[in-house]
Design an enzyme around this catalytic site. Sequence first.
Site, PDB file in Angstrom:
ATOM      1  CD  GLU A 289     -29.043  18.836  61.950  1.00 53.92           C
ATOM      2  OE1 GLU A 289     -28.903  18.717  63.324  1.00 53.92           O
ATOM      3  OE2 GLU A 289     -27.816  18.781  61.305  1.00 53.92           O
ATOM      4  CG  HIS A 310     -40.327  -5.847  78.340  1.00 57.05           C
ATOM      5  ND1 HIS A 310     -41.171  -6.976  78.692  1.00 57.05           N
ATOM      6  CD2 HIS A 310     -39.602  -6.516  77.302  1.00 57.05           C
ATOM      7  CE1 HIS A 310     -41.104  -8.067  78.139  1.00 57.05           C
ATOM      8  NE2 HIS A 310     -40.040  -7.923  76.934  1.00 57.05           N
ATOM      9  CE  LYS A 424     -23.404  24.353  64.835  1.00 50.22           C
ATOM     10  NZ  LYS A 424     -22.544  23.824  63.525  1.00 50.22           N
TER      11      LYS A 424
HETATM   12  O1  PA5 Z   1     -25.529  17.936  59.815  1.00 51.46           O
HETATM   13  C1  PA5 Z   1     -25.063  19.175  60.305  1.00 51.46           C
HETATM   14  O2  PA5 Z   1     -24.487  20.090  59.489  1.00 51.46           O
HETATM   15  C2  PA5 Z   1     -24.985  19.335  61.641  1.00 51.46           C
HETATM   16  O3  PA5 Z   1     -25.628  18.660  62.624  1.00 51.46           O
HETATM   17  C3  PA5 Z   1     -23.335  19.370  61.985  1.00 51.46           C
HETATM   18  O4  PA5 Z   1     -22.967  17.912  61.907  1.00 51.46           O
HETATM   19  C4  PA5 Z   1     -23.229  19.612  63.394  1.00 51.46           C
HETATM   20  O5  PA5 Z   1     -23.575  20.883  63.710  1.00 51.46           O
HETATM   21  C5  PA5 Z   1     -21.695  20.082  63.877  1.00 51.46           C
HETATM   22  O6  PA5 Z   1     -21.171  20.842  62.917  1.00 51.46           O
HETATM   23  P1  PA5 Z   1     -19.826  20.847  62.518  1.00 51.46           P
HETATM   24  O7  PA5 Z   1     -19.228  19.532  61.780  1.00 51.46           O
HETATM   25  O8  PA5 Z   1     -19.896  22.079  61.684  1.00 51.46           O
HETATM   26  O9  PA5 Z   1     -18.766  21.261  63.867  1.00 51.46           O
END
Ligand code: PA5
Length: 457
Positions: A289, A310, A424
């Site tokens: 990410e 394996h 989202k």
């Molecule tokens: O790293 C990030 O910002 C995202 O992966 C969030 O952790 C994830 O989308 C969850 O978002 P939130 O903490 O706003 O619910």
Amino acid sequence: MLLKEKMLRLGFGAGFPGHGTEEVLLSMEGILNRGSERLLEGARNEDVGFGWFDLSDSPPEGLFETVEWLRGFDSVVQIGIGGSALGNRMISSALCHPFYNELTRKERGGPRFYIADNADPEGTSAILDMIDPTRTAYIVASKSGSTAETMANFLLFLDSLAGSGVKSPKGNVLVVTDKEKGSLRSFAEETGCRSFPVPSTVGGRYSVLSPVGLLSAGAQGVDINSLLLGASAMRSSLTKKKEISRDPAMVMAASAIHHFREGRNIITFMPYSDNLDAFSEWFSQLWAESLGKDGWGSTPLKALGATDQHSQLQLFAEGPDDKLFLFIVPTSRRDLLMPAPSWKSLDDLSYLEGKGMGSMLDLEALSTAAALVKKGRPVLWLEIPVLDAFHLGGMVFFFEYVTAVTGLALDVDPFDQPGVEQGKKYTYGLMGRPGFESDAAEARERFSSILGSSASL
Ligand code: PA5
């Protein structure tokens, strides 16, 4: 393989097959220095995204008292997803008994622990089957305070609490969210529930050493102070200026960039430790990410030693040469000595007698790495002296640092996630959230192209 008084060591002699290691590292020095300077500057200025850098300096006020409150319950459910869940699972599986929930209360020392991350009715129903809602604490964690999966789970757990006759959620719910914004913050204010802020400069996937990850860890008896101390110790050693070839973080960043440019756009993360299997999931989110942007990014591939010898090893050794391998090995671990075979038919196994299973696992790591080197595949070898809270904190900081420096060196913003936000928005639209109507229409239109042609049986 003994590593004493060091936090971590990275072997990279076989990391650049076909190239002079020194030359590769030197050719990267300029951009990597730029990356680390940008990181230090962002941290100094407390810029958005950089707040994880000094999270370990001091635990948030009230943290330990709240941990004690959590420990008074039979169960704790962490409700959150992505960065609000993967770090919790990672710490739990690294430092707690693998069958923690099945131990007696006395053996566990803390409440049972569950994570409600996916919005899958099977998973959520299974947790609901296991808990007494009234004797459960719910940590609902969301930086944005609005993520649909987290909110869906939260509504269901709240409903089950109310259905058990609990009039106010105040005694059971703990909110971890933005200091000011979002529905969860308003909920905390409306109900008077306990709450902690997610620091505004810390992004979800960098938040494990904030209340997002620390509260549930403490509830399970994890030594939070040692986690934070380990992260701080790692930060001090990484920020001391040294030659690039003596700096494991710079070497890992250089390897990732070099191999991506060479067409090896997969990074295989292969710990030889069951306890680190969930660490791979946490790393995958962090790496993917943070760096998967602007056409850049190496895909994290999770593998577990020796299990994946394996399963995926055939592909690793003889499939496309598109991967960089990162082995992770604790150099000391508990061992189990193998007994003498007690049946004649098992005489063949006498070579195992008196040997340690842990030593065998170490040798399997060594053999597999050597076999990959023989095939000319690039291998990095990361050793930690032992898997405990201090070294886990150090590893968390190490990988956050490498990820951030790699992105900043390449002009990729390691702290945003525009590709996640799009999905989202489509979900909000499709679920009927006001203000997202055009996203729903767009999602339907784009999706229709997939089923525009189809084949069925
Ligand atoms: O790293 C990030 O910002 C995202 O992966 C969030 O952790 C994830 O989308 C969850 O978002 P939130 O903490 O706003 O619910």
